[in-house]
Design an enzyme around this catalytic site. Sequence first.
Site, PDB file in Angstrom:
ATOM      1  N   TYR A  66      12.558  31.671   6.152  1.00 53.87           N
ATOM      2  CA  TYR A  66      11.281  32.039   6.640  1.00 53.87           C
ATOM      3  C   TYR A  66      11.091  32.397   8.030  1.00 53.87           C
ATOM      4  CZ  TYR A  66       9.606  31.168   1.300  1.00 53.87           C
ATOM      5  OH  TYR A  66       9.106  30.973   0.001  1.00 53.87           O
ATOM      6  N   LYS A  71       0.876  -1.375   0.318  1.00 49.53           N
ATOM      7  CA  LYS A  71       0.429  -0.200  -0.126  1.00 49.53           C
ATOM      8  C   LYS A  71       0.611   1.403  -0.014  1.00 49.53           C
ATOM      9  CE  LYS A  71      -0.217  -0.479   5.084  1.00 49.53           C
ATOM     10  NZ  LYS A  71      -0.818  -0.860   5.682  1.00 49.53           N
TER      11      LYS A  71
HETATM   12  C1  LIG Z   1      -0.343  -2.231   6.706  1.00 50.55           C
HETATM   13  C2  LIG Z   1      -1.256  -2.949   7.200  1.00 50.55           C
HETATM   14  C3  LIG Z   1       0.033  -4.375   7.259  1.00 50.55           C
HETATM   15  C4  LIG Z   1       1.147  -4.188   7.817  1.00 50.55           C
HETATM   16  O1  LIG Z   1       1.683  -4.316   8.220  1.00 50.55           O
HETATM   17  P1  LIG Z   1       3.091  -3.801   8.816  1.00 50.55           P
HETATM   18  O2  LIG Z   1       3.610  -3.769   9.915  1.00 50.55           O
HETATM   19  O3  LIG Z   1       3.617  -2.591   8.095  1.00 50.55           O
HETATM   20  O4  LIG Z   1       4.028  -5.225   8.583  1.00 50.55           O
HETATM   21  C5  LIG Z   1      -0.633  -5.823   7.769  1.00 50.55           C
HETATM   22  N1  LIG Z   1      -2.447  -5.525   8.111  1.00 50.55           N
HETATM   23  C6  LIG Z   1      -3.417  -4.975   7.689  1.00 50.55           C
HETATM   24  C7  LIG Z   1      -4.403  -4.659   7.704  1.00 50.55           C
HETATM   25  C8  LIG Z   1      -2.538  -3.613   7.244  1.00 50.55           C
HETATM   26  O5  LIG Z   1      -2.783  -2.251   7.532  1.00 50.55           O
END
Ligand SMILES: *Cc1c(COP(=O)(O)O)cnc(C)c1O
Length: 369
Positions: A264, A38
Amino acid sequence: MAEAHETILEVNLNALEQNYIYLKSKLQKKTKFLAVVKAFGYGSDAGIISQKLQQLEVDYFAVAYTSEGVALRKAGITKPILVFHPQIVNFKTIIKHCLEPSLYSFKVLEAFQQIAKEFNQANYPVHIKFNTGLNRLGFNKNKIDSVISILKASSVIKVKSVFSHLAVSEDLKEFNFTNNQIASFKRIADTFTKNIGYKPIIHLCNTSGVLNYPKAHFDMVRCGIGLYGFGNSKEKHHQLTPIASLKSIISQIHDITEGDSVGYNRAYVAKKNMKIATIPVGHADGLGRQYGNEAGFVYINQKKAFIVGNVCMDMIMVDVTNIPCEEGNQVVIFNEDQSAENLALSSGTISYELISSISQRIPRSYIDN
Ligand SMILES: *Cc1c(COP(=O)(O)O)cnc(C)c1O
């Protein structure tokens, strides 16, 4: 590693492969591996990462949103893709691209069934998510009987997997909480399997779950951050290698004198004569304002240079008073050795946020031998 001539995110696919092999070595042979890609593969590049993992014969992919799943299909990913958090408006797109939705409430379950029926689907693969303590998404365990009776009555969908998500798998001080989650999930999975009449894939662990709770691997694990090189615990770090390096160059160096200000809002005022380097990376590139004002740092010629003043949209200024360097020299924001996790911790955040924020405007390059 190549010298940077502009800001660039270098993605090391060899390190990805090593991380994958390491994580797999923690599993039993029969346990399936789902790669979480993702958010652009945690800020790297979901397409390239997934192609590499598909070659390595990973079993499953997961993304958060439907559009991310469509992008994977367009990148040639043919393995199953679980969509963790689909929205009802995208259910047609899900079916069109053979993506597999996580169904976590009666509302989304019924909506998906409806649309699958309209599209004349039979046994369309879906994933049923239960809430075991994270209180984010998932059916309440008390509703398991109604969930099962709806699913049993349906011929348009079929349960490919049953899953839940751990809330605190990286923190061993919360061992009891996590063990309760595991026990609760096990009861759910057993009841579900017994009553549905066939055996769905059962899965619970994210990366820290894989590393810390070997008894909870069930049929499949879901790894994200570990693939990208972070283990959420100091001891594990040397076996996992960060795959992304963010590099840049010094655009300009200014000699300033006591009382001069930098950037800034005049947020930094020099207390002495100083040398300040300007670097073309800013909050629009994913280096947020919290890294400014000497919280965050970069490396120039192996030396730590703190960010002075506010982070601009496209630039930062760093203190190079005691660092021999010149315009055009290479800058490391993070890499294998200078961990993104340390930079994130310096400014009150975590590796996940820093790496997944690296903006799409930064060109990616790839190492793959
Ligand atoms: C993002 C996510 C993962 C992966 O988790 P990590 O800690 O990055 O290994 C697994 N399961 C779900 C439902 C997630 O949203």
